[in-house]
Enzyme design. Structure first.
Site, PDB file in Angstrom:
ATOM      1  NE  ARG A 898      -4.292  -1.053  -0.380  1.00 52.46           N
ATOM      2  CZ  ARG A 898      -5.149  -0.536  -0.795  1.00 52.46           C
ATOM      3  NH1 ARG A 898      -5.445   1.010  -1.496  1.00 52.46           N
ATOM      4  NH2 ARG A 898      -6.505  -1.399  -1.308  1.00 52.46           N
ATOM      5  CD  GLU A1280      -7.591   2.693   6.513  1.00 49.22           C
ATOM      6  OE1 GLU A1280      -7.993   2.649   5.409  1.00 49.22           O
ATOM      7  OE2 GLU A1280      -7.121   2.082   7.490  1.00 49.22           O
TER       8      GLU A1280
END
Length: 1347
Positions: A898, A1280
């Site tokens: 990620r 997030e």
């Protein structure tokens, strides 16, 4: 006097009810007594050390001398039960409940959206309630003080402050302005300019709650102080109290003579007043005292006397009382006599929170011998004296360097007690100052502090007396005696300043391996503090003498701000969101700022968390025993002594696991209980099962492990690189990187280290396992984000199918990614214990255990090479990342992936080569954490962006803007196309609403006028792909039951952990079924109702579960459609009844199959997110170049939320995530020893943002007119992405440092590692003082290492 055989009965009141305890144990604190004995679980365990405020209660006592009742807030985790004899305790349950009435304090925090996970909320409520009991019309300054001792990990504090500001006098709350009003925050601007309107403002709203609807505060409705306790207080002085526990005796004498007799009889017994030092020492350091003396009723120890010479304070006076006395004295006594008083007040402002100051004593602060005490350097520097007493003898001694004889040791004789402290009045030509620098401005121990006093010959600048004491630079406070003697008779000027700095550095050496580390920083602070003192004194002399000085112009002008501390301001803000469409039905809740459905229960303490679950008959407690070595073979485990300890039932080891002793993770496996080889400090080896937590803890200390150390020990990223210790690597390329580097005009290289982060969820890891007694069935109440995974791990460890294990989750007190993998391991160990004993077993980790065992955010090292053109266009970027995975793989490869996939942030980069290595080290395995690798990625990316800007002589904002993605068909490095137009809209709107360009001009002007304070500003774009890149995780299920009365019971696969998931889900169901939210209930998440769930993570739980709920609702509506058609004027209840009578099922499941996301690393392409969430954050800060401290002035955030399901919840998520990012990038620092031991095992050492750290102005806008066809009702995930906004504060600090470095001719690039702690900020502001301090080389090994 004799105490043989005497044990008194403890009597006190709780919430107006009398409590008699015939067997009061001195080792029992109020918190476990409330929770376990009285079943008042609203008071929460958060840290056990008085550092978080979750356990705040109000204690009321009757003062017999003043004939009045006093109320004060206190930490129940530090309050010995025996200390409460004759007191009245009020908990959150005692002020209001949903069953009776809610109190205005409870109502306001709930309805103003000040509660998310809710675990901290009862503590916040009780802090505010206590303030109002003492002062019904508080000021905002009072509010700030009352909240300083309370931590919140979810909200970002702004809504809490907004809620409670409504009680304050003179408060102007923008929420009262209404949707059509002009919020003053939109106009008031620090640093120039005003907020500017943007297109679509006519559809924007800024009202999240209606303050006018709040219940008024009615003082007549409060609990009265029990009259019985008043009578008891009058008699109490005449009777000595003795309480005996299992190991400890508590004696509370009534007079001084008796106290001195006791000290003669028990010279080793400590005097305990507030338990803020002795308590933590006993709990965390293993100190043990068989006798404790509590002298609270000895009047001489609380006496206060003003004399002609000064002030005498009894040693037992609380710090809060000392503060009040000094405030009153400074207001009534002439200024020249109160120099010392004002210096003490300056330190008392920041010493602990209100709860600590209310009980901690002045004498305790002194006799603790702490080298970082904020008060002793001032008291020592100003010739204060101590009055000591023992049986038959009294003496008065100076409080100076001779009183402190070693770390935690004083010259106090064992049989002596400290009676009082004498503080003399100051006089004309005497100046006193106090300084401190801590890792957080409030409620944090000082790194270095100082007290300084100078006396001048009358009418001159000639020094006749000088005294300087420093804390934090030795085992005791240090007196700079030689330096002071050398400077006597010198004139206060530049020559004295120069010589003083050299003398101080010579006299106060600090070993390179000194405990605490940061050696150069601490040494620099000593001379920086003196320079501040020099400036303050010079300003005062100038006022008195009015004479010219060679640097007088600078001191009064550019240097002047160095002498003033940062102002304490509570955060304010403007929250803007788009109103719902005019045609939307009034009862449709979608798009409206609906209050979190559990908020009122959070505020009343009625919300049930895992450890609030009532105990079962015969329930046992499990404590974990962990490794003390980073890499070693287990030679033997000796549990014989532990098994013999009181209350112990069993010890659980790997041999007791009936099924698999491993957890199968993605691509790796991890032992549940370590069997033969430990690979980190904190690895779980065994568990002790006992009848109480206390007995289990004591038994754990008796377990003996024999180790054989193994090599290598790999702790740091540099170690891993050297030993090639990798789990694996990933690589991604775009374009022709080598050719691109050949064609660019300029190249640069650099690197940045990004530190890890502790989750610090307020509720620690908790699990309760209940054997059902047949077929191997167990029920598990667990604080987990992933019930299905916990179910599988527990089932496999027990050797039973998953259908025998039911996992239930009501709510979680915060998680942030930290309650998935390790939670399941802890649950499995607890289940094994329950299986073996046949009893219910509970395991609740203490804060230090939790931090040691569970890991956190991965530290990263990013090395980069950038090719660019001189106009700022970036052509080629090569980045190599290393992430510290710890001793098991866990989620490390996914985090690394990620990070690599998001290294572009919001920028179009034509040529890229990205490489990442997942490092295997001997630290506890790091794991999932909110935003999952991207916070580290954005800091690395923005580092080379700012480097390019510096090299090109451009502003970072210009370089960012010219390299942004643009257009409807933008393409990521992994070949996924997306529409970036909303990113540009966010950018333009943020620049405009933040008045970025006007403020940048104002900042430049400020920096010209101030040498030692500098401001910086930064605006950073944010881009995050949303969704699980593991395809099978993108699915969800739901179950809906409709009952005959029309009520609806709903459940789904997501867990509520503060993000408002259940609230949004019910909004969705209400919209679909067209019934009120009040008709729908969601009781819990359970594997028994919705199986095979995905983790609640990645900010897509509403996307997934919301669609599943919608599907279930559609199924029900299809079944009801014939009845609705036949009876169009009927009601929901009519249709439901008719359907039941016609034998139509009123229960439906819903299922959602999400997009098949993937990443093919071989081809370098994939679709890793269903959609993109965009945002832009602009932050302004001010730094103190002499100390490294900083003040967050303002942050503006514009987020693309799509069409928000609930603006109140979404804005709360943005603000909370921003605060967590702010902590990650500026203050939260994990420190490890060279042997892999985590030093920072609690809030005393590890600092998360407090209310003082939030920007004075925090504005959040949701982008108007945005739509997202990929998610439920066109919404977007936000929890997030907003973490990344904290990065803007980091780069604003770097911008301010660059301005400071420019003063010394340093204009090039420089490295600033994250977090930007005071240490790093100060040392980056290179100046004449930092240059005077030599670089320290550790003689042996450093105190701490950079992992």
């Amino acid at each position: 006097m004799s105490q043989c055989g005497i044990t008194d009965e403890l009597l006190f009141f709780v919430n107006g009810r009398k409590v008699r305890e015939p067997n009061a144990d001195p080792e029992t604190m109020l918190l476990p007594y409330l929770r376990r004995r009285l079943r008042l679980t609203g008071t929460k365990y958060g840290c056990g050390g008085g550092g978080c405020g979750a356990c705040t209660v109000m204690v009321s006592k009757y003062n017999t001398l003043e004939k009045k009742i006093t109320h004060f807030s206190a930490n129940a985790c530090l309050a010995p039960l025996c200390m409460l004899h004759g007191a009245a305790v009020t908990t959150v349950e005692g002020i209001g409940s949903t069953r009776t009435r809610i109190h205005p304090v409870q109502e306001r925090i709930a309805k103003a959206h000040g509660s998310q996970c809710g675990f901290c909320t009862p503590g916040m409520v009780m802090s505010m309630y206590t303030l109002l009991r003492n002062n019904p019309n508080p000021s905002t300054a009072h509010l700030q003080e009352s909240l300083a001792g309370n931590l919140c990990r979810c909200t970002g504090y702004r809504p809490i402050v907004d809620a409670y500001r409504t009680f304050c006098t003179g408060s102007t709350c923008c929420q009262k302005e209404g949707p059509g009003g002009n919020c003053p925050l939109g106009k008031a601007e620090r640093g120039g300019g005003s907020a500017e309107s943007t297109d679509g403002d006519q559809d924007m709203c800024s009202e999240l709650f209606k303050a006018d609807d709040f219940l008024p505060l009615d003082e007549t409705q409060e609990l009265i102080f029990p009259p019985e306790l008043m009578l008891m207080a009058e008699k109490l002085e005449k009777r000595t109290l003795v309480f005996r526990g299992e190991r400890v005796m508590w004696i509370a004498p009534t007079n001084l003579e008796e106290l001195l007799e006791l000290k003669s009889q028990y010279p080793g017994a400590p005097l305990l007043v507030g338990n803020t030092i002795i308590g933590p020492d006993m709990k965390f350091k293993g100190a043990f005292h068989p006798v404790i003396i509590h002298p609270a009723n000895v009047s001489e120890l609380s006496a206060v006397q003003f004399t002609d010479e000064g002030l005498r304070l009894g040693a037992a006076c609380s710090l809060a009382r000392v503060k009040d006395i000094l405030i009153k004295a400074t207001a009534e006594i002439t200024t020249e006599k109160t120099e010392i008083f004002r210096a003490l007040l300056e330190q008392l402002r920041f010493l602990g929170g209100e709860q600590i100051r209310n009980v901690a004593s002045l004498g305790g602060n002194i006799v603790s011998g702490s080298p970082t005490s904020d008060l002793t350097p001032i008291l020592a520097a100003t010739n204060c004296t101590l009055q000591l007493a023992s049986r038959g003898r009294r003496r008065e001694i100076p409080l100076d360097e001779d009183f402190f004889v070693g770390f935690g040791k004083t010259a106090l004789r064992p049989e002596e007690v400290l009676l009082s402290v004498f503080i003399p009045y100051s006089r004309k030509w005497q100046f006193v100052s106090a300084f401190r620098q801590a890792s957080r401005r409030e409620n944090a121990f000082s790194i270095v502090n100082s007290g300084m006093q100078v006396v001048f010959t009358d009418e001159t600048r000639s020094v006749s007396e000088l005294r300087m004491f420093f804390g934090g630079v030795g085992a005791t406070i240090v007196c700079a005696k030689r330096s002071c003697e050398e400077l006597i008779n010198r004139s206060w000027g530049e020559e004295l300043l120069s010589q003083a700095c050299k003398l101080l550095l010579d006299e106060i050496p600090l070993s390179g391996s000194a405990p605490g580390g940061s050696v150069e920083f601490r040494r620099t602070l000593t001379i920086s503090f003196f320079f501040k003192f020099y400036l303050q004194v010079w300003q005062r002399l100038h006022q008195l003498l009015d004479k010219e000085d060679s640097i007088g112009g600078d001191i009064l002008g550019r240097y002047g701000s160095a002498t003033t501390p940062f102002p304490a301001e509570l955060p304010r803000g403007l929250q803007r969101y788009q109103e719902v469409a005019r045609g939307q039905l009034p009862g449709d809740p979608v798009g409206k700022p609906v209050t979190h459905l559990s908020a009122i229960k959070h505020a009343t303490g009625e919300a049930v968390y895992c450890d609030d679950t009532p105990s079962r008959d015969g329930e046992l407690f499990l404590t974990l025993f962990t490794s003390t070595r980073p890499h070693a073979k287990i030679v033997s485990i000796d549990t014989a002594e532990a098994r013999e300890r009181p209350g112990v039932f069993d010890v659980i080891t790997a041999q007791d696991v009936p099924g698999k002793n491993i957890v199968q993770m993605i691509g790796d496996e991890e032992e549940i209980l370590c069997e033969s080889e430990v690979t980190c400090v904190g690895q779980i080896i065994c568990g002790i099962v006992a009848d109480s937590q206390e007995h289990a803890k004591m038994a754990a200390s008796a377990v003996k492990i024999t180790y054989e150390d193994l090599e290598p020990v790999v702790l740091t990223l540099e170690d891993a690189i050297q030993h090639k210790s990798f789990y694996g690597h990933r690589k991604l390329e775009k374009g022709n990187i080598d050719a691109a580097f050949e064609g660019v005009e300029q190249q640069l290289e650099g690197q940045i280290h990004v530190g890890g982060q502790e989750h610090f969820y307020m509720e620690t890891q908790s699990v309760l396992v209940i054997p059902k007694g047949e077929d191997g069935e167990i029920e598990m109440v667990c604080s987990t984000q992933h019930p299905a995974f916990s179910q599988r791990v527990v089932a496999e460890s027990l050797g039973v199918p998953s259908n025998r294990v039911t996992v239930r989750v009501k709510r979680i007190g915060g998680a942030f990614g930290g309650k998935v993998s390790k939670t399941s391991i802890i649950a499995a160990i607890t289940a094994v214990a329950a299986h073996k004993t046949g009893r219910a077993v509970r395991c609740v980790l203490e804060r230090g255990e939790d931090m040691l065992i569970t890991g956190g955010r991965h530290p990263f090292l990013g090395r980069y090479k950038v090719g660019y053109m001189t106009d700022g266009r970036i052509i080629a970027v090569e980045v190599t990342c290393y992430c510290n995975g710890g001793n098991t793989l866990d989620h490390t490869l996914s985090v690394l992936e990620r990070a690599l996939l998001n290294l572009d942030n919001g920028y179009h980069l034509p040529h890229l080569r990205l490489t990442g290595f997942a490092c295997r080290t001997n630290l506890p395995s790091n794991t999932a954490f909110r935003a999952f690798g991207q916070p580290q990625a954005i800091v690395i990316t923005e580092s080379w962006i700012t480097d390019v800007a510096t090299k090109c002589g451009l502003s970072a904002e210009k370089v960012r803007e010219m390299n942004l993605y643009r257009g409807e068909k933008s393409c990521t490095p992994y070949k996924q196309t997306f529409d970036s137009r909303n990113l540009l809209r966010c950018w333009d709107e943020c620049l405009k609403t933040a008045s970025y360009r006007n403020r940048k001009i104002a900042i430049e002007e400020f920096n010209k006028l101030n040498r030692w304070k500098k401001r910086g500003i930064s605006v950073v774009p944010l881009k995050k792909s949303m969704g699980f890149s593991v395809p099978f995780l993108n699915q969800a299920g739901a179950l809906i039951h409709v009952y005959q009365d029309g009520s609806v019971l709903l459940t789904h696969g997501g867990t509520e952990m503060g993000q408002g998931l259940h609230t949004k889900i019910i909004q969705i169901a209400s919209h679909e079924l067209k019934i009120p939210m009040s008709s729908i209930h969601l009781n819990e998440t359970s594997t028994g109702t919705v199986p095979n769930t995905s983790p609640t993570a990645a900010s897509v739980s509403t996307d997934l579960n919301g669609m599943a709920v919608k599907a279930a609702c559609q199924t029900l509506l299809q079944r009801l459609e014939p009845f609705m058609h036949d009876n169009p004027k009927g009601t929901w209840n009519d249709w439901v009844k008719e359907a039941f009578m016609k034998k139509v099922s009123l229960s439906a499941t819903g299922y959602f199959r999400g997009e098949d996301l993937f990443m093919d690393w071989e081809k370098g392409e994939g679709t890793v997110g269903s959609y993109m969430t965009f945002g832009v954050a602009c932050s302004e800060v001010e730094i103190d170049c002499l100390t490294g401290d900083h003040k967050n002035i303002r942050t503006d955030i514009v987020m693309d939320a799509g069409s928000s399901l609930n603006p109140a919840v979404d804005i709360g998520q943005i603000e909370g995530a921003f605060a967590q990012g702010l902590g990650l990038f500026t203050m939260e620092e994990l420190k490890y020893s060279p042997k892999g031991v985590l030093y920072t095992q609690g809030p005393a050492q590890y600092k998360v943002p407090a209310v003082c750290d939030i920007p004075e102005q925090l504005n959040v806008s949701l982008l108007s007119g945005s739509r997202n066809p990929k998610a439920i009702h066109s919404s977007k995930g936000l929890g997030e992405p907003a973490v990344l906004a904290g990065c803007s504060v980091f780069y604003a600090i770097k911008d301010a440092i660059a301005a400071a470095r420019k003063e010394t001719g340093l204009t090039g690039t420089f490295t600033l590692n994250s977090p930007s702690t005071p240490d790093r900020v100060r040392m980056a502001c290179v100046d004449q003082f930092t240059k005077m301090v030599p670089v320290s080389e550790p003689e042996s090994i450093p105190w701490a290492i950079l992992v």
